[in-house]
Write an enzyme that holds these catalytic residues in place. Structure first.
Site, PDB file in Angstrom:
ATOM      1  CG  ASP A   1      -1.182   5.523  -5.606  1.00 22.89           C
ATOM      2  OD1 ASP A   1      -1.574   6.494  -6.257  1.00 22.89           O
ATOM      3  OD2 ASP A   1      -0.140   4.899  -5.859  1.00 22.89           O
TER       4      ASP A   1
ATOM      5  CG  PHE B   1     -10.169  -0.667  -0.710  1.00 20.72           C
ATOM      6  CD1 PHE B   1      -9.060  -0.811   0.114  1.00 20.72           C
ATOM      7  CD2 PHE B   1     -10.919   0.496  -0.624  1.00 20.72           C
ATOM      8  CE1 PHE B   1      -8.713   0.181   1.015  1.00 20.72           C
ATOM      9  CE2 PHE B   1     -10.570   1.498   0.281  1.00 20.72           C
ATOM     10  CZ  PHE B   1      -9.462   1.344   1.108  1.00 20.72           C
TER      11      PHE B   1
ATOM     12  CG  HIS C   1      -5.610   2.404   5.032  1.00 18.31           C
ATOM     13  ND1 HIS C   1      -5.220   1.158   4.579  1.00 18.31           N
ATOM     14  CD2 HIS C   1      -6.057   3.085   3.954  1.00 18.31           C
ATOM     15  CE1 HIS C   1      -5.417   1.095   3.276  1.00 18.31           C
ATOM     16  NE2 HIS C   1      -5.923   2.250   2.864  1.00 18.31           N
TER      17      HIS C   1
ATOM     18  CE1 TYR D   1      -4.592  -2.882  -3.391  1.00 14.49           C
ATOM     19  CE2 TYR D   1      -6.438  -3.174  -4.896  1.00 14.49           C
ATOM     20  CZ  TYR D   1      -5.935  -3.158  -3.610  1.00 14.49           C
ATOM     21  OH  TYR D   1      -6.756  -3.420  -2.552  1.00 14.49           O
TER      22      TYR D   1
END
Length: 377
Positions: free
Chosen positions: A143, A156, A269, A145
């Site tokens: 998803d 990221f 993750h 930020y």
């Protein structure tokens, strides 16, 4: 960057993130392997500029003209901001009922005053930084930020001055374990556009989110679209790319990829909640480069460095020879004048100052006695 020089290909197992040549081309990654000639090196084969016919024949203006008025209105963002190399591949998908329903949902969100991240112009920034024919590595995110000044369309990554989030800092740690010479970017930066520009597709599973509400746009249609992006790379990439999938949701996105053609790397993750369970030492960054070099030669390597910007040019670079000579003469005159005059005199202490006596090393307050300064001889 200067501390992370690329070594010879034979040293791929070494400790430096790799830096591709400036004039390298990777468009041949999307063409079938060519039989080697006796006089052609691997590098020259990788440097082929052949473009698949699909992209070469795409007539964007003609395609736009073929859309209905509603389609053109709903897809204006894609028409304006989705890189043409991707638009050529995804044009059928974005005119599907499922995608058009997604766009209607997003229009309703905006019309009711909901703030959406990333900004609209950045939703497809991944496509512009990493055109279809430049993809060498795919890193699958989840998803975007959902706070201010974070998401900008690359998984990221965050724009300055926002500091790198915890997951990205853990990625830096993993990269440091693979390449000890890696230096995180200055000012706690989390901007990953250098990776994207070098062929690393940083793709989230969902491309938008409502401000401050994680997963608020999940199951609205983005998953189908981004799965199509992944499937296109896997299908059209004749000789293979590297897929990095961190966490169970990302792992599901790559489970059908042909592991004989591509390198599929899975791990937990990098989130602080799971990174300690195997992410830090997964070795994905180094494994990716080893596989790419084995498959494509040195031109396949990814430069993972994110260090300081290149040093500024020296002052002399902006001057001609006469100006340089004049500046040197002035500096020499100033230097000789300073030597003749000697150092400036030491000021006398004033009343109330404390001075150190040479005999005892102790300090003493300066006073007046019989009109003279009370200073030890």
């Amino acid at each position: 960057m200067s501390s992370i020089k690329r070594k010879a290909t034979a040293q791929i197992s070494g400790s430096d993130p790799k830096k591709p040549k400036q004039n390298a081309s990777i468009t041949s990654f999307f063409s079938a392997p060519k039989p080697p000639s006796t006089s052609t090196s691997t590098a020259s084969a990788i440097g082929s500029t052949e473009i698949p016919a699909t992209a070469a024949k795409f007539d964007k203006a003609k395609w736009v003209a073929s859309l209905t008025d509603e389609q053109r209105k709903l897809l204006q963002l894609e028409i304006d901001t989705l890189d043409e190399s991707w638009l050529a591949q995804l044009k059928a998908e974005i005119t599907s009922n499922e995608f058009l329903n997604l766009k209607r949902f997003l229009d309703r969100e905006i019309s009711t005053g909901q703030k959406i991240f990333p900004p609209q112009e950045d939703i497809y920034s991944w496509s512009r930084h990493t055109p279809f024919h430049s993809v060498k590595v795919v890193i699958v995110g989840q998803d975007p930020y959902h706070n201010v000044n974070q998401a900008h369309g690359l998984a990221f990554s965050v724009r300055p001055p926002t500091p790198a989030p915890p997951s990205l800092r853990n990625m830096y740690t993993c990269l440091k374990n693979d390449y000890p010479s890696f230096v995180p970017p200055p000012n706690r930066s989390g901007l990953l556009t250098p990776w994207a520009d070098r062929g690393v597709l940083l793709l989230n599973t969902c491309l938008t989110v409502r401000a401050h509400q994680a997963n608020s746009h999940a199951n609205r249609g983005w998953e189908r679209f981004t799965q199509k992006v992944i499937d296109l790379v896997a299908a059209r990439r004749a000789r293979g790319v590297v897929f990095m999938a961190w966490g169970s949701p990302a792992g599901k996105r790559v489970q059908k990829i042909d592991a004989e053609r591509h390198l599929v790397l899975k791990s937990v993750h990098p989130s602080p909640l799971s990174a300690s369970r195997g992410f830090f030492d997964c070795g994905h960054f180094k494994k990716a480069n080893e596989w790419l070099v084995n498959r494509y030669g040195s031109e396949g390597e990814i430069d993972w460095s994110l260090g300081s910007p290149p040093p500024q040019k020296e002052f002399e670079d902006d001057l001609d020879d006469e100006e340089i000579a004049a500046a040197a003469a002035i500096a020499d005159i100033v230097s000789r004048k300073a030597n003749v005059m000697g150092p400036p005199p030491t000021p006398s202490p004033k009343k109330g100052d404390r001075v150190q006596t040479p005999e005892t090393g102790k300090s003493k307050t300066v006073g007046k006695e019989n009109g003279k300064l009370d200073i030890p001889a």
